[in-house]
Design an enzyme around this catalytic site. Structure first.
Site, PDB file in Angstrom:
ATOM      1  N   LEU A 138       0.731  -1.222  -0.071  1.00  0.00           N
ATOM      2  CA  LEU A 138      -0.155   0.186   0.119  1.00  0.00           C
ATOM      3  C   LEU A 138       1.092   1.384  -0.009  1.00  0.00           C
ATOM      4  O   LEU A 138       0.316   2.280  -0.049  1.00  0.00           O
ATOM      5  CB  LEU A 138      -1.051  -0.069   1.162  1.00  0.00           C
ATOM      6  N   ASN A 164      -9.210  -1.504   4.893  1.00  0.00           N
ATOM      7  CA  ASN A 164      -9.035  -1.666   6.472  1.00  0.00           C
ATOM      8  C   ASN A 164      -7.365  -1.026   6.720  1.00  0.00           C
ATOM      9  O   ASN A 164      -7.211  -0.575   7.794  1.00  0.00           O
ATOM     10  CB  ASN A 164      -9.151  -2.926   6.914  1.00  0.00           C
ATOM     11  N   TYR A 241       4.950  18.121   8.111  1.00  0.00           N
ATOM     12  CA  TYR A 241       4.586  16.930   8.735  1.00  0.00           C
ATOM     13  C   TYR A 241       4.284  17.033  10.066  1.00  0.00           C
ATOM     14  O   TYR A 241       4.885  17.620  11.051  1.00  0.00           O
ATOM     15  CB  TYR A 241       5.674  15.791   8.434  1.00  0.00           C
TER      16      TYR A 241
HETATM   17  N1  LIG Z   1      -6.785   0.019  16.554  1.00  0.00           N
HETATM   18  C1  LIG Z   1      -7.427   1.041  16.819  1.00  0.00           C
HETATM   19  O1  LIG Z   1      -7.339   1.518  17.838  1.00  0.00           O
HETATM   20  C2  LIG Z   1      -8.025   1.750  15.650  1.00  0.00           C
HETATM   21  C3  LIG Z   1      -8.877   3.082  15.863  1.00  0.00           C
HETATM   22  C4  LIG Z   1      -9.507   3.678  15.022  1.00  0.00           C
HETATM   23  C5  LIG Z   1      -9.405   3.421  13.745  1.00  0.00           C
HETATM   24  N2  LIG Z   1      -8.557   2.232  13.096  1.00  0.00           N
HETATM   25  C6  LIG Z   1      -8.354   1.964  11.811  1.00  0.00           C
HETATM   26  O2  LIG Z   1      -8.623   0.517  11.744  1.00  0.00           O
HETATM   27  C7  LIG Z   1      -7.775   0.131  10.514  1.00  0.00           C
HETATM   28  C8  LIG Z   1      -7.062  -1.158  11.212  1.00  0.00           C
HETATM   29  O3  LIG Z   1      -6.213  -1.054  11.991  1.00  0.00           O
HETATM   30  P1  LIG Z   1      -5.672  -2.102  13.231  1.00  0.00           P
HETATM   31  O4  LIG Z   1      -5.883  -1.616  14.513  1.00  0.00           O
HETATM   32  O5  LIG Z   1      -6.051  -3.580  12.939  1.00  0.00           O
HETATM   33  O6  LIG Z   1      -4.017  -2.049  12.555  1.00  0.00           O
HETATM   34  P2  LIG Z   1      -2.919  -3.256  12.703  1.00  0.00           P
HETATM   35  O7  LIG Z   1      -3.111  -4.176  13.721  1.00  0.00           O
HETATM   36  O8  LIG Z   1      -1.606  -2.496  12.706  1.00  0.00           O
HETATM   37  O9  LIG Z   1      -3.137  -3.985  11.187  1.00  0.00           O
HETATM   38  C9  LIG Z   1      -2.881  -2.866  10.229  1.00  0.00           C
HETATM   39  C10 LIG Z   1      -2.775  -3.761   8.887  1.00  0.00           C
HETATM   40  O10 LIG Z   1      -2.490  -3.006   7.781  1.00  0.00           O
HETATM   41  C11 LIG Z   1      -1.581  -3.598   7.071  1.00  0.00           C
HETATM   42  N3  LIG Z   1      -0.575  -2.883   6.301  1.00  0.00           N
HETATM   43  C12 LIG Z   1       0.109  -1.796   7.037  1.00  0.00           C
HETATM   44  N4  LIG Z   1       0.856  -1.185   6.053  1.00  0.00           N
HETATM   45  C13 LIG Z   1       0.802  -1.775   4.972  1.00  0.00           C
HETATM   46  C14 LIG Z   1       1.341  -1.575   3.654  1.00  0.00           C
HETATM   47  N5  LIG Z   1       2.283  -0.671   3.413  1.00  0.00           N
HETATM   48  N6  LIG Z   1       0.951  -2.461   2.727  1.00  0.00           N
HETATM   49  C15 LIG Z   1       0.182  -3.606   3.176  1.00  0.00           C
HETATM   50  N7  LIG Z   1      -0.379  -3.727   4.161  1.00  0.00           N
HETATM   51  C16 LIG Z   1      -0.223  -2.886   5.061  1.00  0.00           C
HETATM   52  C17 LIG Z   1      -0.643  -4.462   8.142  1.00  0.00           C
HETATM   53  O11 LIG Z   1      -0.015  -5.485   7.360  1.00  0.00           O
HETATM   54  P3  LIG Z   1       1.187  -6.687   8.067  1.00  0.00           P
HETATM   55  O12 LIG Z   1       0.549  -7.572   8.954  1.00  0.00           O
HETATM   56  O13 LIG Z   1       2.085  -7.129   6.985  1.00  0.00           O
HETATM   57  O14 LIG Z   1       1.986  -5.413   9.068  1.00  0.00           O
HETATM   58  C18 LIG Z   1      -1.991  -5.091   9.044  1.00  0.00           C
HETATM   59  O15 LIG Z   1      -2.463  -6.226   8.233  1.00  0.00           O
HETATM   60  C19 LIG Z   1      -6.778   0.994  10.294  1.00  0.00           C
HETATM   61  O16 LIG Z   1      -7.215   1.968   9.176  1.00  0.00           O
HETATM   62  C20 LIG Z   1      -6.779   1.868  11.638  1.00  0.00           C
HETATM   63  O17 LIG Z   1      -6.522   3.538  11.228  1.00  0.00           O
HETATM   64  C21 LIG Z   1      -8.031   1.602  14.372  1.00  0.00           C
END
Ligand SMILES: NC(=O)c1ccc[n+]([C@@H]2O[C@H](COP(=O)([O-])OP(=O)(O)OC[C@H]3O[C@@H](n4cnc5c(N)ncnc54)[C@H](OP(=O)(O)O)[C@@H]3O)[C@@H](O)[C@H]2O)c1
Length: 371
Positions: A138, A164, A241
């Site tokens: 991504l 996601n 930034y």
């Molecule tokens: N957790 C929270 O508190 C929270 C709150 C509000 C919104 N969100 C939103 O929810 C969504 C999911 O978050 P999460 O908490 O599940 O995060 P996470 O556990 O860090 O998972 C992120 C996922 O995105 C993938 N990813 C990141 N960079 C990538 C790249 N360059 N290319 C391909 N894949 C990539 C990661 O792949 P790898 O496994 O290979 O690293 C992982 O599968 C995000 O959009 C976040 O902004 C989360």
């Protein structure tokens, strides 16, 4: 964890809060995107409101409600693409969909990791659905079209696209392969192009199957964004930034994209939502120890945290619930958390159609060479 370790985390978190506070007063790059008032309303009040109204549903309980508990063939024939399904919320969504027979396409960057997490899930329970892994980086727009071409070559329908994957607030500016700020590249641009290239397939599926859906992962952090300057913040350069500022604006952009597509495509029976999942201690923000201590590991917001299963619930609701098309049409609902539509209070609700068109045009300018 020992007492000193716990205290060290609290201290780290306090230092981060202090630095955010200072930047909200002094740093032009932060102030241009978020403000103290908007952050307080969006994140602090929002997280507490969400906590108080948490229906305690889980991703699996939502799927059970829609499919019928134990009806593990209910989603046979359905195809869902999830970006970032190898960790955190996306992984929990993939597990529940696979359990009920769905064909889940993992849009992922690490095939070994994807195969490992699926094998681990299969070792624990029966998953009647099919998992397919297709590579996408991504942070590199040139990998999006090959992903789409590989998917289209499979000649499948596409019932739902779940945008996601995301990253949160790297402390130092990082650029993507195309030289775009990394949060903007990953959270916004790749998903923008992916959605653009998959829209014809979603339309085709909506015509043959009655409907299709797109779910964006927004955030209450997106509610904390008060302004998006298309010239200076889309994307931010290194000199402009702000780790937290750019996270708020990129999540807000996700929400604006969702709202824009909702308004444009509800008539085509493509129902588009943006979701705040909750505050969940997943892998998000792991590159930023101060932010991790403040929001996740420390005690200040712990009472508002959701489990991963609870955090993944609203995405499943928006992907599957028969209520979503009705609410799209009758209420214009596009912003959800706690498995129900919510009132959006940030810049995403104020962005005029003209602004939305300008944002789309800017994204298209950056993406068109890779389309
Ligand atoms: N957790 C929270 O508190 C929270 C709150 C509000 C919104 N969100 C939103 O929810 C969504 C999911 O978050 P999460 O908490 O599940 O995060 P996470 O556990 O860090 O998972 C992120 C996922 O995105 C993938 N990813 C990141 N960079 C990538 C790249 N360059 N290319 C391909 N894949 C990539 C990661 O792949 P790898 O496994 O290979 O690293 C992982 O599968 C995000 O959009 C976040 O902004 C989360």
């Amino acid at each position: 964890m020992g007492c000193w370790d716990a205290l060290a985390i609290e201290w780290e978190g306090l230092k981060y809060y202090k630095s955010v506070f200072a930047r909200l007063i002094m740093d032009p790059a932060t102030k241009a995107k978020t403000s103290f008032g908007q952050m307080f309303r969006g994140i602090v009040v929002g997280a507490h409101y969400e906590w108080l109204t948490n229906p305690k549903k889980t991703s699996e309980s939502v799927v059970e409600e829609v499919c019928g508990k134990g009806n593990y063939d209910a989603l046979k024939g359905k195809v869902v693409i999830i970006t970032g399904a190898t960790n955190g919320l996306g992984l929990e969504n993939a597990r529940c969909l696979l359990k009920y027979g769905c064909h889940v396409v993992f849009a992922m960057r690490n095939k070994e990791k994807a195969a490992k997490v699926v094998a681990e899930m299969q070792a624990k329970e029966t998953l009647t659905g099919k998992a397919t892994f297709i590579n996408i980086q991504l942070d590199d727009l040139s990998t999006v079209k090959p992903f789409v071409q590989e998917f289209l070559a499979m000649n499948l329908p596409l019932h739902c696209l779940i945008n996601n994957a995301g990253i949160m607030a790297p402390p130092v500016y990082r650029a993507s392969k195309q030289g775009l700020e990394s949060q903007f590249a990953i959270n916004n641009m790749s998903h923008y192009l992916l959605t653009h290239l998959l829209l014809p397939k979603l339309k085709e599926t909506a015509q043959t199957s009655g409907e299709a859906r797109i779910v964006y992962l927004g955030s209450l952090a997106g509610e904390a964004c008060w302004n998006i300057d298309l010239d200076t913040s889309v994307p931010s350069g290194p000199e402009f930034y702000s780790d937290i500022g750019d996270y708020t604006s990129t999540k807000c952009i996700d929400m604006i994209h969702a709202r824009h597509l909702h308004d444009k495509h509800t008539k085509d029976k493509i129902f588009v939502c943006a979701v705040h999942p909750g505050i969940i201690n997943s892998g998000l923000g792991k590159d930023n120890p101060g932010l991790t201590a403040a929001f996740y590991a420390g005690s200040s917001l712990k009472h508002t945290h959701k489990s991963q299963a609870e955090g993944a619930a609203t995405t499943m609701y928006c992907a599957l619930s028969p209520e979503v098309p009705k609410k799209s049409v009758t209420e214009g609902a596009w912003w959800y958390y706690n498995c129900q539509p919510q009132r959006c209070i940030g810049f995403a609700s104020k962005a005029t159609p003209e602004f939305q068109e300008k944002l789309e045009a800017k994204c298209w300018d950056l993406a068109k060479a890779y389309a």
